[in-house]
Design a protein around this motif. Structure first.
Motif, PDB file in Angstrom:
ATOM      1  N   SER A 228     -62.065  54.327  45.951  1.00 42.20           N
ATOM      2  CA  SER A 228     -60.651  54.127  46.240  1.00 42.20           C
ATOM      3  C   SER A 228     -60.232  52.808  45.614  1.00 42.20           C
ATOM      4  CB  SER A 228     -60.410  54.090  47.750  1.00 42.20           C
ATOM      5  OG  SER A 228     -59.073  53.743  48.051  1.00 42.20           O
ATOM      6  N   TYR A 229     -59.109  52.812  44.874  1.00 35.06           N
ATOM      7  CA  TYR A 229     -58.660  51.567  44.243  1.00 35.06           C
ATOM      8  C   TYR A 229     -57.173  51.337  44.478  1.00 35.06           C
ATOM      9  CZ  TYR A 229     -56.710  54.346  40.364  1.00 35.06           C
ATOM     10  OH  TYR A 229     -55.988  55.233  39.608  1.00 35.06           O
ATOM     11  N   GLN A 230     -56.805  50.049  44.457  1.00 38.61           N
ATOM     12  CA  GLN A 230     -55.412  49.626  44.611  1.00 38.61           C
ATOM     13  C   GLN A 230     -55.085  48.580  43.555  1.00 38.61           C
ATOM     14  OE1 GLN A 230     -56.107  48.627  48.950  1.00 38.61           O
ATOM     15  NE2 GLN A 230     -53.947  49.197  49.040  1.00 38.61           N
ATOM     16  N   ASN A 233     -51.854  45.653  45.345  1.00 39.86           N
ATOM     17  CA  ASN A 233     -51.693  46.006  46.758  1.00 39.86           C
ATOM     18  C   ASN A 233     -50.854  47.267  46.956  1.00 39.86           C
ATOM     19  OD1 ASN A 233     -53.125  43.647  47.654  1.00 39.86           O
ATOM     20  ND2 ASN A 233     -51.289  42.460  47.156  1.00 39.86           N
ATOM     21  N   GLY A 234     -50.830  48.126  45.929  1.00 39.35           N
ATOM     22  CA  GLY A 234     -50.051  49.353  46.023  1.00 39.35           C
ATOM     23  C   GLY A 234     -50.798  50.451  46.754  1.00 39.35           C
ATOM     24  N   GLU A 235     -50.331  51.673  46.573  1.00 44.21           N
ATOM     25  CA  GLU A 235     -50.931  52.809  47.250  1.00 44.21           C
ATOM     26  C   GLU A 235     -52.364  53.027  46.756  1.00 44.21           C
ATOM     27  OE1 GLU A 235     -50.156  57.645  47.769  1.00 44.21           O
ATOM     28  OE2 GLU A 235     -48.700  56.359  46.735  1.00 44.21           O
ATOM     29  N   ALA A 236     -53.256  53.298  47.707  1.00 47.31           N
ATOM     30  CA  ALA A 236     -54.656  53.540  47.357  1.00 47.31           C
ATOM     31  C   ALA A 236     -54.798  54.889  46.664  1.00 47.31           C
ATOM     32  CB  ALA A 236     -55.526  53.489  48.602  1.00 47.31           C
ATOM     33  N   HIS A 270     -58.269  45.914  43.686  1.00 51.53           N
ATOM     34  CA  HIS A 270     -59.243  46.097  44.759  1.00 51.53           C
ATOM     35  C   HIS A 270     -59.833  47.494  44.649  1.00 51.53           C
ATOM     36  CE1 HIS A 270     -61.078  45.713  48.762  1.00 51.53           C
ATOM     37  NE2 HIS A 270     -60.681  46.964  48.972  1.00 51.53           N
TER      38      HIS A 270
END
Length: 623
Positions: A228-230, A233-236, A270
């Motif tokens: 899972s990446y963002q 800080n957006g939608e995963a 992230h």
């Protein structure tokens, strides 16, 4: 309060050989911080007993509660006596387990515990005690705050020897070559760690790739895992990776990202492992990593240049040959190796400034910003990774032999910024691959061997493995040696060509440059020649970016004709226009890739036109 005097300074020492790799294991999970290779040695500057350890915190051990440490693996860079391994909760207390292993030679050693150590949830120190000189194995570039605990010894004011455990992890970019192996009846069904996450670089309207490395930390093979990446800080976004990852094995994932929509700038990135084989991961503490998502107005992939000082007389120089060979395998599109020979038949005096950067051979300079002594693959790769981020300047280059004895070089630089009173230069290096001496060029076989035979300290394996050189004699006969990346000339000098880049830099505008090289009489085969163009920052000496291209010999296929003067080739609206008698036009990038005549990006192109009198080859700048 007592004052302490250290008996010996704690130091790391470079290993000249490739010491044996750790044994692969699939019947137990390895816990520790080191890589498979020992790349340097560690110790004090006197022969002494030196206990060392790594610390496995409770969080790392939590998924394995109810199982046991069954084996400890240690790496010795040299022989040691009185070796014993231990496991303890308190370095100053009684060990939970201690077991003698005797006198051991250099290499990795697996010590199976007579009585396994139960994992109960508490953190554990795992280590060994031994006596030697510079004998403890180090794994460079696998640094951890828990990777180096050492019991140092001091002389007190009264002459007594005092001992004190110290965490020395912050002093070295490395970890001790120590691993604990865990197995049992209640091992976790799913446990993976996110070992690394690369920064992502994209152009404003471009796409990028999210890349990272995971490790399988349980006995059961992983057949899939979810990342899972963002971005910012957006939608995963979740992506399932299908891969067969065995126990203790690493896997590299690459996820194609959608077209960028963010403005130029740097943003947080992230990523985390959210599932393994469709199940929740057993431990969350090692599942996540953060990096940077960088949006650039101009994106210039970086080519990292490694200039090595070498010589046939240098017994340790096969290390550089192996390092270059492995780097080209691992990074074929972004690594450029140059072998500058000194004091042998392939030496050129114009590269002497490189030798002035070194204390001895073998050594190499990475982008002329970092010097490496004894350049093994691991050391060169680490330096490469630290300098491989996209550059602020791009460079293209092409070279052809259109007139016998003359190499015509065409290059273009494009910067991603404006600058007045800029001080940059282009530097060209002509290199030849597959260089072999010719016995017929020498009066005797002795002269031939003296010229091209390679001294080899790795013969017989006494100095460790070195990419097959341990199986070759010392010296290696001239007829068995083939030399690559051999520098035949550097132009105009080590510091480049004067006025090859304008002093006023305009962002996004190509700066063409041409240069003629007289063919060196040392070149054996022109078909093995390549040209390297490097952009030098004259303020720092750094190589900002580079490009390499094959030297094309057109003397037999394309000739100058009387029609050349009447044929005009130029760029207009992103396409090449030919004015004059011409039946066909072919367009190539400076790397030799054929492209369509339309929508051409800025840069220099090779245009080959067919006329009634023959073929014509020219370079055309598209702005």
């Amino acid at each position: 309060m007592k004052s302490f005097i250290k008996y010996g300074a704690l130091c790391a020492f470079m290993a000249f050989g490739m010491l044996p790799k750790a044994n692969a294991a699939s019947d137990a999970v390895q816990l520790g911080y080191c890589g498979d290779e020992m790349t340097s040695t560690f110790g004090v500057n006197v022969t002494a007993e030196l206990p060392v350890a790594i610390y496995l915190p409770a969080g790392m051990l939590q998924p394995y509660e109810g199982n046991q440490i069954e084996k400890i693996s240690i790496g010795l860079a040299d022989a040691a006596t009185g070796v014993s391994v231990f496991v303890t909760e308190d370095l100053n207390g009684a060990p939970l387990r201690e077991q003698a292993a005797g006198d051991l030679p250099s290499g990795w050693h697996d010590i199976v515990l007579d009585s396994p150590v139960d994992i109960t949830g508490a953190g554990l120190y795992v280590g060994f005690t031994s006596t030697g000189l510079k004998h403890i194995g180090f794994s460079d570039f696998h640094d951890s705050p828990n990777g180096i605990w050492v019991r140092m010894f001091y002389e007190g004011q009264g002459g007594d020897v005092l001992y004190q455990w110290e965490n020395r992890a912050g002093e070295f970019d490395a970890s001790l070559s120590i691993r604990a192996y865990v197995a049992g009846e209640s091992m976790p069904a799913a446990e993976m760690s996110l070992e690394s996450l690369d920064n992502v670089y994209v152009e404003q309207d471009g796409t990028g790739v999210l890349a990272g490395v995971v490790r399988n930390n349980t006995l059961a093979p992983a057949t899939s895992y979810e990342i899972s990446y963002q971005i910012n800080n957006g939608e995963a976004v979740k992506k399932t990776i299908e891969a067969e990852v065995a126990c203790n094995a690493l896997d590299t994932f690459r996820i194609e990202l959608p077209a960028n929509t963010l403005a130029v700038g740097d943003y947080p990135l992230h990523a985390e492992i959210t599932a393994v084989n469709g199940q929740a991961d057993a431990a969350a503490w090692n599942n996540a990593a953060d990096a940077q998502y960088s949006v650039r107005e101009y994106y210039f992939p970086r080519k990292v240049v490694v200039e090595e000082g070498t010589g046939t007389w240098c017994q340790w120089c096969p290390a550089g040959i192996v390092a270059f060979r492995e780097m080209e395998k691992a990074y074929p599109d972004n690594f450029i190796g140059i072998a500058a020979h000194f004091q042998d038949v392939m030496a050129i005096t114009t590269y002497q400034d490189l030798m002035n950067m070194f204390d001895g051979l073998p050594s190499c300079a990475v982008n002329r910003m970092e010097s490496i002594t004894s350049p093994t693959f691991a050391l060169v790769e680490h330096a490469y990774k630290g300098m491989s981020a996209p550059a602020q300047v791009g460079v293209e280059v092409a070279a052809e032999i259109a007139t016998s004895g003359i190499i015509d070089v065409t290059a273009a630089t494009t910067f991603g910024f404006d600058e007045e009173e800029a001080n940059y230069r282009l530097c060209y290096v002509l290199i030849e691959n597959e260089v072999q001496g010719d016995r017929d060029d020498f009066a005797s076989d002795i002269d031939f061997q003296n010229a091209y035979a390679q001294n080899n300290a790795y013969a017989g394996g006494a100095s460790g493995e070195m990419g097959g050189f341990e199986d070759l004699p010392n010296p290696i006969p001239a007829e068995q040696m083939v030399y690559d990346h051999v520098a035949r000339g550097i132009y105009q000098s080590f510091t480049g060509v004067l006025r090859s880049i304008p002093s006023t830099i305009v962002k996004g505008v190509a700066n063409p440059h041409t240069y003629k090289i007289r063919m060196p009489n040392t070149v054996d085969k022109t078909e093995n020649l390549e040209i390297v163009a490097m952009v030098l920052d004259m303020g720092t000496g750094e190589i900002l970016n580079a490009e390499k291209a094959k030297v094309v010999d057109t003397t037999s296929g394309i000739r100058e004709t009387s029609a050349d003067a009447s044929l005009r080739l130029y760029a207009d609206g992103g396409r090449i226009v030919a004015e004059g008698e011409c039946s066909a036009v072919e367009i190539y990038t400076l790397q030799g890739v054929a492209v369509a005549n339309g929508g051409l990006q800025r840069g220099v192109y090779i245009v080959r036109a067919t006329t009634p009198d023959g073929a014509v080859s020219r370079k055309v700048l598209v702005e």
